[in-house]
Structure formats: C-alpha cells, structure tokens
Write a protein that holds these residues in place. Structure first.
Motif, PDB file in Angstrom:
ATOM      1  N   UNK A   1      48.270  53.544  46.435  1.00  0.00           N
ATOM      2  CA  UNK A   1      46.920  52.986  46.462  1.00  0.00           C
ATOM      3  C   UNK A   1      46.826  51.702  45.667  1.00  0.00           C
ATOM      4  N   UNK A   2      47.493  51.662  44.506  1.00  0.00           N
ATOM      5  CA  UNK A   2      47.490  50.440  43.706  1.00  0.00           C
ATOM      6  C   UNK A   2      48.163  49.284  44.452  1.00  0.00           C
ATOM      7  N   UNK A   3      49.259  49.573  45.135  1.00  0.00           N
ATOM      8  CA  UNK A   3      49.971  48.525  45.851  1.00  0.00           C
ATOM      9  C   UNK A   3      49.201  48.031  47.063  1.00  0.00           C
ATOM     10  N   UNK A   4      48.455  48.925  47.723  1.00  0.00           N
ATOM     11  CA  UNK A   4      47.741  48.558  48.945  1.00  0.00           C
ATOM     12  C   UNK A   4      46.323  48.063  48.682  1.00  0.00           C
ATOM     13  N   UNK A   5      45.911  48.003  47.426  1.00  0.00           N
ATOM     14  CA  UNK A   5      44.549  47.549  47.126  1.00  0.00           C
ATOM     15  C   UNK A   5      44.290  46.135  47.657  1.00  0.00           C
ATOM     16  N   UNK A   6      45.213  45.175  47.515  1.00  0.00           N
ATOM     17  CA  UNK A   6      44.954  43.852  48.111  1.00  0.00           C
ATOM     18  C   UNK A   6      44.799  43.899  49.627  1.00  0.00           C
ATOM     19  N   UNK A   7      45.539  44.792  50.299  1.00  0.00           N
ATOM     20  CA  UNK A   7      45.406  44.904  51.747  1.00  0.00           C
ATOM     21  C   UNK A   7      44.015  45.406  52.116  1.00  0.00           C
ATOM     22  N   UNK A   8      43.485  46.374  51.347  1.00  0.00           N
ATOM     23  CA  UNK A   8      42.130  46.853  51.606  1.00  0.00           C
ATOM     24  C   UNK A   8      41.110  45.735  51.404  1.00  0.00           C
ATOM     25  N   UNK A   9      41.345  44.898  50.423  1.00  0.00           N
ATOM     26  CA  UNK A   9      40.425  43.777  50.190  1.00  0.00           C
ATOM     27  C   UNK A   9      40.454  42.789  51.348  1.00  0.00           C
ATOM     28  N   UNK A  10      41.651  42.511  51.853  1.00  0.00           N
ATOM     29  CA  UNK A  10      41.766  41.617  53.008  1.00  0.00           C
ATOM     30  C   UNK A  10      41.073  42.221  54.222  1.00  0.00           C
ATOM     31  N   UNK A  11      41.278  43.514  54.449  1.00  0.00           N
ATOM     32  CA  UNK A  11      40.652  44.182  55.597  1.00  0.00           C
ATOM     33  C   UNK A  11      39.135  44.178  55.481  1.00  0.00           C
ATOM     34  N   UNK A  12      38.609  44.465  54.279  1.00  0.00           N
ATOM     35  CA  UNK A  12      37.159  44.473  54.094  1.00  0.00           C
ATOM     36  C   UNK A  12      36.559  43.097  54.334  1.00  0.00           C
ATOM     37  N   UNK A  13      37.234  42.054  53.873  1.00  0.00           N
ATOM     38  CA  UNK A  13      36.734  40.698  54.096  1.00  0.00           C
ATOM     39  C   UNK A  13      36.753  40.339  55.571  1.00  0.00           C
ATOM     40  N   UNK A  14      37.839  40.662  56.260  1.00  0.00           N
ATOM     41  CA  UNK A  14      37.931  40.361  57.689  1.00  0.00           C
ATOM     42  C   UNK A  14      36.875  41.122  58.487  1.00  0.00           C
TER      43      UNK A  14
END
Length: 356
Positions: A98-111
């Motif tokens: 979860x810590x490693x994928x947190x930036x990916x979740x941020x990118x997905x939420x922005x998109x």
C-alpha cells in the motif's frame, strides 16, 4: 478481481514462506539426522548410572523413543512458526505494498477527477525521482499539452462563431433590404438558403461546444427545461404529451434545453400525419417516443452520426439533431439509447446520472 496490492502482498508472503520453509526444513532434517546418529542403537551410549534397588523404581526411558519425541516436537514447532510467519508476512506485505502504490492511487484519483473544466490541475508528485515520479511528471506534461489544445479549440470556436455569423447576418440584411419584392421566388430562395446556413453553423457550434464538455455545471431541474422546450415547439398536427416529475441534473441549462428541443423536434418532424409523440421524465430517465415511420434495424448505427439522414431529404435538416443531442448527453455523463417503437417510430432514452 485481484488488485496489484493483493498480488504484491501475496508475492511477498510466498517468498517469505518459501525461504522460511527451506531454512526450517533444512535445520530440522540436520537435527533429526544428528539425533539418530548420536542416540541410535549403533551410536555411542552415555554411561548409565547404577539403579539402586528400591521398590517401585521407574526404569529409564529408551533413548530412541526420546529422539522421536524431540523430532516430532520440532516439526510441530516448525509448522506453528511457518503459520505465524505467513500471517505476519501477509500483513507486512499488505502494508508496504500500500505504501508503494500510494502514488499510483494519487495519479488514478487525479485522472478520474479531471474534466475539460479543471485541466489546470496537476499531480505534482513529490519524493525521490523514481519510476512513479517519472510517470506522474509525464502525466502532468500530457495534461499541460491537452490544456493548451483545448484552450486553442475554444478560442477557435469563439472566433468562428463571430466570423461566420456576421457575414450571414449582413447577407440576410442585404437580401431583405437590397432586393425588391418584385423579384418573387428568387428572394425567398435566397433567404431560405441563408437561414439554412445560419442553422447549420449554429448546430455545428453547439456540437463543438458539447463535445468539449461543461465549463461551469450547475443544478438544473430537467422537468422545467422539458416543459419550456415543448411549449416553444411547433407541434403541427402531431399530438405531444408530456409527463415530467422533478428531476435535478448537474449540467448546463442552455445545452439541456437544446437536447430536449432536438429530441422533441425530431419526434414531431419524423412522424406520420396526425401522429403522436410522448415525452416522459421519471427517475432521471428521459424518454421520447413517436409514431413515425419504420426504421430498419441496420440503420440504427447511423442515427447519432453527423450528417446522416434516414428517410429524409436535405431540405428537412442538416442531419445533426441527434448527433448534437448525443454529444450533449455525453457531456452531462448521460447515456443515450435508441430503440424501435412497436408499430413504427423510435423510442429515444437518455439516462442521467444521479446528483450526488
């Protein structure tokens, strides 16, 4: 469906379990072999202290049996340790994934949040310059290019709206004022061609605006829009009935009015003499049904295509009515469908998303 976080956590757990199982199994097998060599029947035996003769004396336990008990106990402890390690490694793997994928979740939420009205937003991911930071920066650069492109198209639409409408207005004034009435049909034909050009330009501009999304959506009561659009419509000899309950929709009132006008006008224009058209609005679903001519199933794909006409001549329209309605519906997050009406005609259905 397994997420990447789940797969990463399971991968970490599997690696930890395989490593622990190999290590503990090797230790257990080595210990087992050592105990059998040292304490077996052929191995050296430790001196046995003499047992004093006394009643009820308990004889010493045989050494091979003790070896088996030690080995069995060791395997039981190993199984418990592997089970505990599995649970701990799964929890730790889930946390760090979860810590490693947190930036990916941020990118997905922005998109997911972005639309044509907020293209100015950026991810602006901080932290070390790794692969995820590079992905976020690339996404921000793409958004910047897209924002410039959309702004350029909006300026072009505004400029085209002014540059195209002004000459047509001057042309219409020249026809109405400059030509005498005694020219007869020529003046009427020129005015009709001028009006068709104006309607075509207006339709193209509305279509372009709808395809570029909504700039400032607001809550609109679609029922009021439906009643107003039907009241302004020229029914002719077609009977139009309206059943509309309160229906709040997040969008643009002008574009929604154009959507209803196009659908209702299409139902009246493509109808039989003395036919009927029904407009209902319930639960966020707008339904327009008419008693027009039969539409072949193979032509349904052309209904929402620009400049496509089914069973009409070019003087009956530019073939943009349903294309504009579909573009406006998509700009509002709605889904538009067309179905054949039993006995002829169409049933056009627009499903709007609920207002959160």
């Amino acid at each position: 469906m397994r997420t990447i976080r789940t797969r990463l956590a399971l991968t970490y757990t599997a690696l930890a379990l395989v490593t622990a199982a190999v290590l503990l199994t090797s230790v257990n097998l080595s210990l087992h072999q050592r105990l059998r060599v040292e304490g077996g029947p052929e191995g050296p035996e430790a001196p046995v202290a003499p047992v004093l003769e006394r009643p009820f004396a308990v004889p010493p336990e045989p050494r091979p049996r003790l070896v088996e008990e030690v080995v069995t106990y060791q395997w039981e402890v190993t199984g418990i340790a592997i089970l505990v390690m599995a649970l701990v490694s799964l929890a730790v793997g889930w946390f760090f994934a979860g810590r490693m994928l947190r930036p990916v979740h941020r990118i997905t939420a922005t998109a997911r949040r972005l639309s044509l009205s907020n293209l100015h937003e950026r991810i602006a991911l901080a932290g070390p310059r790794d692969e995820l930071r590079e992905l976020a920066d690339t996404f921000d650069e793409m958004l910047a290019r897209l924002e410039r492109s959309v702004e350029g198209q909006r300026r072009f639409i505004a400029t085209a709206s002014h540059e195209l409408r002004t000459p047509l207005a001057v042309q219409r004034a020249a026809i109405e004022i400059g030509l005498p009435d005694d020219v007869g049909p020529v003046k009427g034909k020129l005015l009709a061609a001028n009006r068709r050009s104006e309607r075509l330009i207006d339709a193209l501009l509305v279509l372009a605006q709808a395809e570029h999304g909504l700039e400032a959506p607001e809550e609109v009561d679609l029922a009021e829009v439906v009643r107003l659009a039907v009241a302004e419509l020229d029914h002719g000899d077609v009977t139009v009935t309206v059943t509309a309950g309160p229906c709040p929709v997040l969008g643009d009132r002008t574009l929604l009015h154009r959507l209803v006008t196009n659908l209702a006008g299409n139902a009246v224009r493509h109808n039989v003499p003395g036919g009927t058209a029904g407009i209902t609005l319930t639960g966020g679903v707008l339904r327009v049904v008419n008693t027009g001519p039969h539409v072949p199933p193979e032509r349904f794909g052309d209904l929402f295509a620009p400049f496509r006409r089914i069973g009409t001549t070019r003087t009956q329209g530019a073939g943009l009515g349903l294309s504009i309605a579909d573009a406006i519906a998509r700009a509002h997050g709605a889904r538009m469908e067309a179905r054949p009406n039993p006995g002829g005609g169409l049933a056009l259905v627009v499903r709007f998303p609920p207002v959160s």
